[in-house]
Design an enzyme around this catalytic site. Sequence first.
Site, PDB file in Angstrom:
ATOM      1  N   LYS A 152     -98.168 -14.103 -59.930  1.00 13.50           N
ATOM      2  CA  LYS A 152     -98.740 -15.543 -60.405  1.00 13.50           C
ATOM      3  C   LYS A 152     -98.072 -16.295 -61.645  1.00 13.50           C
ATOM      4  O   LYS A 152     -97.778 -15.379 -62.655  1.00 13.50           O
ATOM      5  CB  LYS A 152    -100.214 -14.980 -60.844  1.00 13.50           C
ATOM      6  CG  LYS A 152    -101.404 -16.185 -61.128  1.00 13.50           C
ATOM      7  CD  LYS A 152    -102.648 -15.647 -61.368  1.00 13.50           C
ATOM      8  CE  LYS A 152    -103.661 -16.454 -61.951  1.00 13.50           C
ATOM      9  NZ  LYS A 152    -104.912 -16.081 -62.325  1.00 13.50           N
ATOM     10  N   ALA A 175    -103.506 -23.348 -57.883  1.00 18.84           N
ATOM     11  CA  ALA A 175    -104.855 -23.744 -58.727  1.00 18.84           C
ATOM     12  C   ALA A 175    -104.407 -24.572 -60.022  1.00 18.84           C
ATOM     13  O   ALA A 175    -103.071 -25.134 -59.983  1.00 18.84           O
ATOM     14  CB  ALA A 175    -105.530 -22.381 -58.930  1.00 18.84           C
ATOM     15  N   GLN A 189    -100.083 -20.752 -59.774  1.00 20.07           N
ATOM     16  CA  GLN A 189     -99.939 -20.624 -58.464  1.00 20.07           C
ATOM     17  C   GLN A 189     -99.360 -19.175 -58.201  1.00 20.07           C
ATOM     18  O   GLN A 189     -98.792 -18.491 -58.862  1.00 20.07           O
ATOM     19  CB  GLN A 189     -98.885 -21.775 -57.784  1.00 20.07           C
ATOM     20  CG  GLN A 189     -97.868 -21.598 -58.021  1.00 20.07           C
ATOM     21  CD  GLN A 189     -96.815 -22.801 -57.280  1.00 20.07           C
ATOM     22  OE1 GLN A 189     -97.200 -23.909 -57.247  1.00 20.07           O
ATOM     23  NE2 GLN A 189     -95.561 -22.744 -57.277  1.00 20.07           N
ATOM     24  N   VAL A 190     -99.458 -18.933 -56.898  1.00 20.18           N
ATOM     25  CA  VAL A 190     -99.270 -17.532 -56.384  1.00 20.18           C
ATOM     26  C   VAL A 190     -98.091 -17.441 -55.530  1.00 20.18           C
ATOM     27  O   VAL A 190     -97.993 -18.384 -54.429  1.00 20.18           O
ATOM     28  CB  VAL A 190    -100.662 -16.668 -55.872  1.00 20.18           C
ATOM     29  CG1 VAL A 190    -100.141 -15.392 -55.533  1.00 20.18           C
ATOM     30  CG2 VAL A 190    -101.685 -16.801 -56.882  1.00 20.18           C
ATOM     31  N   ALA A 216    -100.603 -20.238 -52.810  1.00 15.76           N
ATOM     32  CA  ALA A 216    -101.812 -20.830 -53.075  1.00 15.76           C
ATOM     33  C   ALA A 216    -101.651 -21.341 -54.646  1.00 15.76           C
ATOM     34  O   ALA A 216    -100.797 -20.633 -55.715  1.00 15.76           O
ATOM     35  CB  ALA A 216    -102.919 -19.757 -53.213  1.00 15.76           C
ATOM     36  N   ASP A 238    -116.018 -14.638 -62.187  1.00 12.22           N
ATOM     37  CA  ASP A 238    -115.788 -15.511 -61.331  1.00 12.22           C
ATOM     38  C   ASP A 238    -115.642 -14.857 -59.914  1.00 12.22           C
ATOM     39  O   ASP A 238    -114.837 -14.785 -59.338  1.00 12.22           O
ATOM     40  CB  ASP A 238    -114.325 -16.094 -61.520  1.00 12.22           C
ATOM     41  CG  ASP A 238    -114.156 -17.356 -60.918  1.00 12.22           C
ATOM     42  OD1 ASP A 238    -115.091 -18.022 -60.345  1.00 12.22           O
ATOM     43  OD2 ASP A 238    -112.875 -17.780 -60.696  1.00 12.22           O
TER      44      ASP A 238
END
Length: 524
Positions: free
Chosen positions: A155, A133, A137-138, A131, A290
């Site tokens: 992360k 963003a 990223q992870v 993933a 969030d």
Amino acid sequence: MSAFGAYFRLARVGWILVREGVISALPSEGLPPSVSLAKSFVGLFARKRSKQKKRSDRLAQAVERLGPSYVKIGQFLATRPDVVGVEFADDLSQLQDRMAFFPASAAKANIEGSLGRPISELYASFGDPIAAASIAQVHPAEVDTPAGRKKVAVKVVRPGVRARFAHDIEAMYLVAHMQERFMPASRRLRPVEVTKTLEQTTKVEMDLRLEAAALSEIAENTDKDPGFRVPKVDWERTGRDVITMEWIDGIKMSDVEGLKAAGHDLNTLADTLIQSFLRHTLRDGFFHADMHPGNLFVDAGGMIVAVDMGIVGRLGKKERRFLAEILYGFITRDYIRVAEVHFEAGYVPGHHNVESFAQAIRAIGEPIHGQPAETISMGKLLTLLFEVTELFDMQTRPELVMLQKTMVVVEGVSRMLNPRFNMWKASEPVVGDWIKNNLGPKRIVTDLKDGLKAAVKLAEAAPEIAAQTEKFHHQLLHMSEHGLRFDDHTAEAIGKAEARHNRSAKVALWIIALTLLYIAWAIS
């Protein structure tokens, strides 16, 4: 060069918004005739294919062209409907924080630079990203522990993102200063302060040690809470550019069918989610800001696990009391008390009339009592409340707006799980308990304790305060006798600042002229 760069980047942002049809898609209602005419004119330069898209799609396309920083800026502004408007905030909230992966080699270099150890010493295995963003990223990885090999989530901050954001925020500051200068009505919203908040929150989000600290704090706060937890942090493998945490095997809350298939009670999950959020807000004054469905998982034991603590909110005692008394006042229809709380907290200027403000509050509260409980939205109630306060010159309170936006999202997730979700019934155990402990006799005891602590601190600081007061008194006497003088360094600094201002004005004129030439060339 900094001012020149800010004007250039602002011109680029404006051009992309025009080309993607975002400007022409904005509502024209209430705009002055000259602005409406300018809006119609720039609409001629929009791409033909963009005119066939919805405004939210046009906005997503524009932000994708602008880059990762603007994804983060857009997501932040989505939490500020008081600044950008409710409809535009809804469009921004649909921005997808899914970016292209950066190479695993760059991630490894970032980790090794942050932790000062080779990857082979830190992890037994390190996988490709799963993933990505705008900021990080992870990667899946494994670590060796005394209990055996364990899977973890790693992360990693995106390379170069800090420098890119530092440049892009300059354009935001430029817009904010122009807004305050040329739109006096917007000063109530404090756009420069909003930009400072954006800068600060993003800097915090880009330091993963602070996200780890947030996870640790909320883990302590929720240690004995039913049905809610956060991942455990591996501090040995956490630094500024990397955070290593427990791998969560669970079902995303957005996968309602998957939750049903796994045998989870959706009604219980909905109640637990809203109660957990209110418990964090009222009891702890610290909440995950969030909590969209993608950041919420349900593990095999039915526990809600919240991830991605990059954005958090805090409320002081005054703000928590303010929120609780508002909710309690609406429940009991005590609108005078709701109005009085606003004045006592200093949120509404004292020159306004309490009874008139209570009348406006009644206009919000009364329609609620005629509806079935499951249709009443606490988030909508707070949204209407903030709209009414504009009529009474209430200054924007960023922490309350963030709370309101998060509450809307959490309530939306609960209703997604249970369409007949009763917000008030689910909230009552938490809100009622907090009110009993903090707005009743126990409040007086707590206030006395806080007052005693403040008095002790003041007594301890009294000698220093007296010394500073005496020093200030002597400086005032000297000033009254000899006048106020600037030293050579101060005078030189003033001269340089004035010279920079003149240069910036000239640069701005050149930027405008070049932009107009570019538009003219594009037309031809």
